[in-house]
Design an enzyme around this catalytic site. Sequence first.
Site, PDB file in Angstrom:
ATOM      1  N   SER A   8       0.857  -1.179   0.000  1.00 37.51           N
ATOM      2  CA  SER A   8       0.000   0.000   0.000  1.00 37.51           C
ATOM      3  C   SER A   8       0.894   1.231   0.000  1.00 37.51           C
ATOM      4  O   SER A   8       1.517   1.568   1.011  1.00 37.51           O
ATOM      5  CB  SER A   8      -0.904  -0.006   1.243  1.00 37.51           C
ATOM      6  OG  SER A   8      -1.679   1.168   1.286  1.00 37.51           O
ATOM      7  N   HIS A  33      -0.335  -1.031  -4.823  1.00 41.70           N
ATOM      8  CA  HIS A  33      -1.698  -0.654  -4.455  1.00 41.70           C
ATOM      9  C   HIS A  33      -1.732   0.843  -4.164  1.00 41.70           C
ATOM     10  O   HIS A  33      -1.035   1.334  -3.271  1.00 41.70           O
ATOM     11  CB  HIS A  33      -2.135  -1.448  -3.216  1.00 41.70           C
ATOM     12  CG  HIS A  33      -3.546  -1.181  -2.787  1.00 41.70           C
ATOM     13  ND1 HIS A  33      -4.631  -1.703  -3.460  1.00 41.70           N
ATOM     14  CD2 HIS A  33      -4.043  -0.452  -1.753  1.00 41.70           C
ATOM     15  CE1 HIS A  33      -5.743  -1.310  -2.851  1.00 41.70           C
ATOM     16  NE2 HIS A  33      -5.417  -0.538  -1.829  1.00 41.70           N
ATOM     17  N   ASP A  35      -3.993   4.224  -3.333  1.00 41.35           N
ATOM     18  CA  ASP A  35      -5.259   4.676  -2.750  1.00 41.35           C
ATOM     19  C   ASP A  35      -5.589   6.096  -3.184  1.00 41.35           C
ATOM     20  O   ASP A  35      -4.751   6.999  -3.098  1.00 41.35           O
ATOM     21  CB  ASP A  35      -5.182   4.634  -1.220  1.00 41.35           C
ATOM     22  CG  ASP A  35      -5.197   3.218  -0.679  1.00 41.35           C
ATOM     23  OD1 ASP A  35      -6.139   2.477  -1.012  1.00 41.35           O
ATOM     24  OD2 ASP A  35      -4.275   2.856   0.081  1.00 41.35           O
ATOM     25  N   MET A  37      -8.479   9.054  -2.441  1.00 49.96           N
ATOM     26  CA  MET A  37      -9.570   9.463  -1.544  1.00 49.96           C
ATOM     27  C   MET A  37      -9.973  10.898  -1.865  1.00 49.96           C
ATOM     28  O   MET A  37      -9.130  11.705  -2.269  1.00 49.96           O
ATOM     29  CB  MET A  37      -9.127   9.362  -0.085  1.00 49.96           C
ATOM     30  CG  MET A  37      -8.470   8.063   0.292  1.00 49.96           C
ATOM     31  SD  MET A  37      -7.873   8.089   2.002  1.00 49.96           S
ATOM     32  CE  MET A  37      -6.515   6.913   1.871  1.00 49.96           C
ATOM     33  N   HIS A  66      -7.386   2.058  -5.900  1.00 53.18           N
ATOM     34  CA  HIS A  66      -8.533   1.845  -5.018  1.00 53.18           C
ATOM     35  C   HIS A  66      -9.243   3.187  -4.872  1.00 53.18           C
ATOM     36  O   HIS A  66      -8.757   4.087  -4.179  1.00 53.18           O
ATOM     37  CB  HIS A  66      -8.037   1.320  -3.664  1.00 53.18           C
ATOM     38  CG  HIS A  66      -9.111   1.114  -2.659  1.00 53.18           C
ATOM     39  ND1 HIS A  66      -8.838   0.796  -1.336  1.00 53.18           N
ATOM     40  CD2 HIS A  66     -10.466   1.159  -2.742  1.00 53.18           C
ATOM     41  CE1 HIS A  66      -9.963   0.677  -0.672  1.00 53.18           C
ATOM     42  NE2 HIS A  66     -10.966   0.893  -1.506  1.00 53.18           N
ATOM     43  N   MET A  68     -11.632   5.384  -3.367  1.00 51.63           N
ATOM     44  CA  MET A  68     -12.494   5.672  -2.212  1.00 51.63           C
ATOM     45  C   MET A  68     -13.101   7.049  -2.418  1.00 51.63           C
ATOM     46  O   MET A  68     -12.775   8.018  -1.727  1.00 51.63           O
ATOM     47  CB  MET A  68     -11.676   5.596  -0.919  1.00 51.63           C
ATOM     48  CG  MET A  68     -11.251   4.185  -0.557  1.00 51.63           C
ATOM     49  SD  MET A  68     -10.119   4.123   0.852  1.00 51.63           S
ATOM     50  CE  MET A  68      -8.541   4.186  -0.017  1.00 51.63           C
ATOM     51  N   MET A 137     -12.469  -5.309   2.864  1.00 52.67           N
ATOM     52  CA  MET A 137     -11.911  -4.352   3.811  1.00 52.67           C
ATOM     53  C   MET A 137     -12.085  -4.867   5.240  1.00 52.67           C
ATOM     54  O   MET A 137     -13.196  -5.199   5.653  1.00 52.67           O
ATOM     55  CB  MET A 137     -12.620  -2.996   3.676  1.00 52.67           C
ATOM     56  CG  MET A 137     -12.569  -2.367   2.298  1.00 52.67           C
ATOM     57  SD  MET A 137     -10.900  -1.882   1.816  1.00 52.67           S
ATOM     58  CE  MET A 137     -10.508  -0.665   3.076  1.00 52.67           C
ATOM     59  N   GLY A 142      -9.916   4.560   4.534  1.00 51.19           N
ATOM     60  CA  GLY A 142      -9.520   5.954   4.669  1.00 51.19           C
ATOM     61  C   GLY A 142      -8.242   6.219   5.425  1.00 51.19           C
ATOM     62  O   GLY A 142      -7.590   7.231   5.206  1.00 51.19           O
ATOM     63  N   PHE A 143      -7.849   5.312   6.327  1.00 52.41           N
ATOM     64  CA  PHE A 143      -6.671   5.565   7.150  1.00 52.41           C
ATOM     65  C   PHE A 143      -5.862   4.286   7.326  1.00 52.41           C
ATOM     66  O   PHE A 143      -6.427   3.204   7.502  1.00 52.41           O
ATOM     67  CB  PHE A 143      -7.073   6.084   8.541  1.00 52.41           C
ATOM     68  CG  PHE A 143      -7.726   7.434   8.516  1.00 52.41           C
ATOM     69  CD1 PHE A 143      -6.976   8.596   8.591  1.00 52.41           C
ATOM     70  CD2 PHE A 143      -9.102   7.540   8.398  1.00 52.41           C
ATOM     71  CE1 PHE A 143      -7.579   9.834   8.561  1.00 52.41           C
ATOM     72  CE2 PHE A 143      -9.727   8.775   8.366  1.00 52.41           C
ATOM     73  CZ  PHE A 143      -8.966   9.932   8.451  1.00 52.41           C
ATOM     74  N   ASP A 173      -7.608  -6.043   2.583  1.00 57.72           N
ATOM     75  CA  ASP A 173      -7.037  -4.708   2.771  1.00 57.72           C
ATOM     76  C   ASP A 173      -7.375  -4.224   4.174  1.00 57.72           C
ATOM     77  O   ASP A 173      -8.540  -4.042   4.503  1.00 57.72           O
ATOM     78  CB  ASP A 173      -7.607  -3.746   1.723  1.00 57.72           C
ATOM     79  CG  ASP A 173      -6.939  -2.383   1.759  1.00 57.72           C
ATOM     80  OD1 ASP A 173      -6.002  -2.178   2.555  1.00 57.72           O
ATOM     81  OD2 ASP A 173      -7.353  -1.504   0.978  1.00 57.72           O
TER      82      ASP A 173
END
Length: 216
Positions: A8, A33, A35, A37, A66, A68, A137, A142-143, A173
């Site tokens: 990640s 990976h 992320d 957001m 990913h 989000m 998940m 988010g964190f 994840d």
Amino acid sequence: MEKLLCPSMMCANFANLEKEVKDLEAGGIDIFHLDVMDGNFVPNFGMGLQDIEYIVKASSKPCDVHLMVTNPSVYIQKFADIGVKIIYVHPETDSHITRTLQMIKDAGVQSGIAVNPGTSFETVKDILSLVDYVLVMTVNPGFAGQKYLSFVDHKFGQFCKLKDQYGYKVMIDGACSPEKIEKLSKIGVDGFILGTSALFGKGRSYQEICQELRAL
């Protein structure tokens, strides 16, 4: 069964991102990976577009994104054009999730759904024929650094039971520790998003850590 080890990158050292990418590749990872957001669907902001573009360009390994975000369909073509190989979307964010999954496939990218801790297997069962990956998940999105939510454990068995029938891979994840990797790989989980619980900030080489994780 071969494990997919997926760092990640929100946990990576951005002070020297080029070195992180090269060291992770040399360590034997499989998929980067990434992320994204929007501060709306989740109360945080993820990696910047320029960082994602750099990693995709610099890496010889495939990259996933990913999303989000709300209205993920708006961003599908953008990330396909950058060169990501897998796009995960949250069914909770999209009232026309089947159309969005088809958009991903039409863009030449593999499709994935990310299943929140509070989203049941039954809620997404009808769309499993449309996906290449299911990202379960085990923390609220988010964190990084959150505690593993054990009440989601039963969902791994549900998704793994049907993965051969529908042809998708099951991923985890969130708080993915070596102990979880050992346990979940035995029941058929294919891939593991690696953050601070298993890979980053350990004071050891990525190669050494990845070798240990594969041997579990």
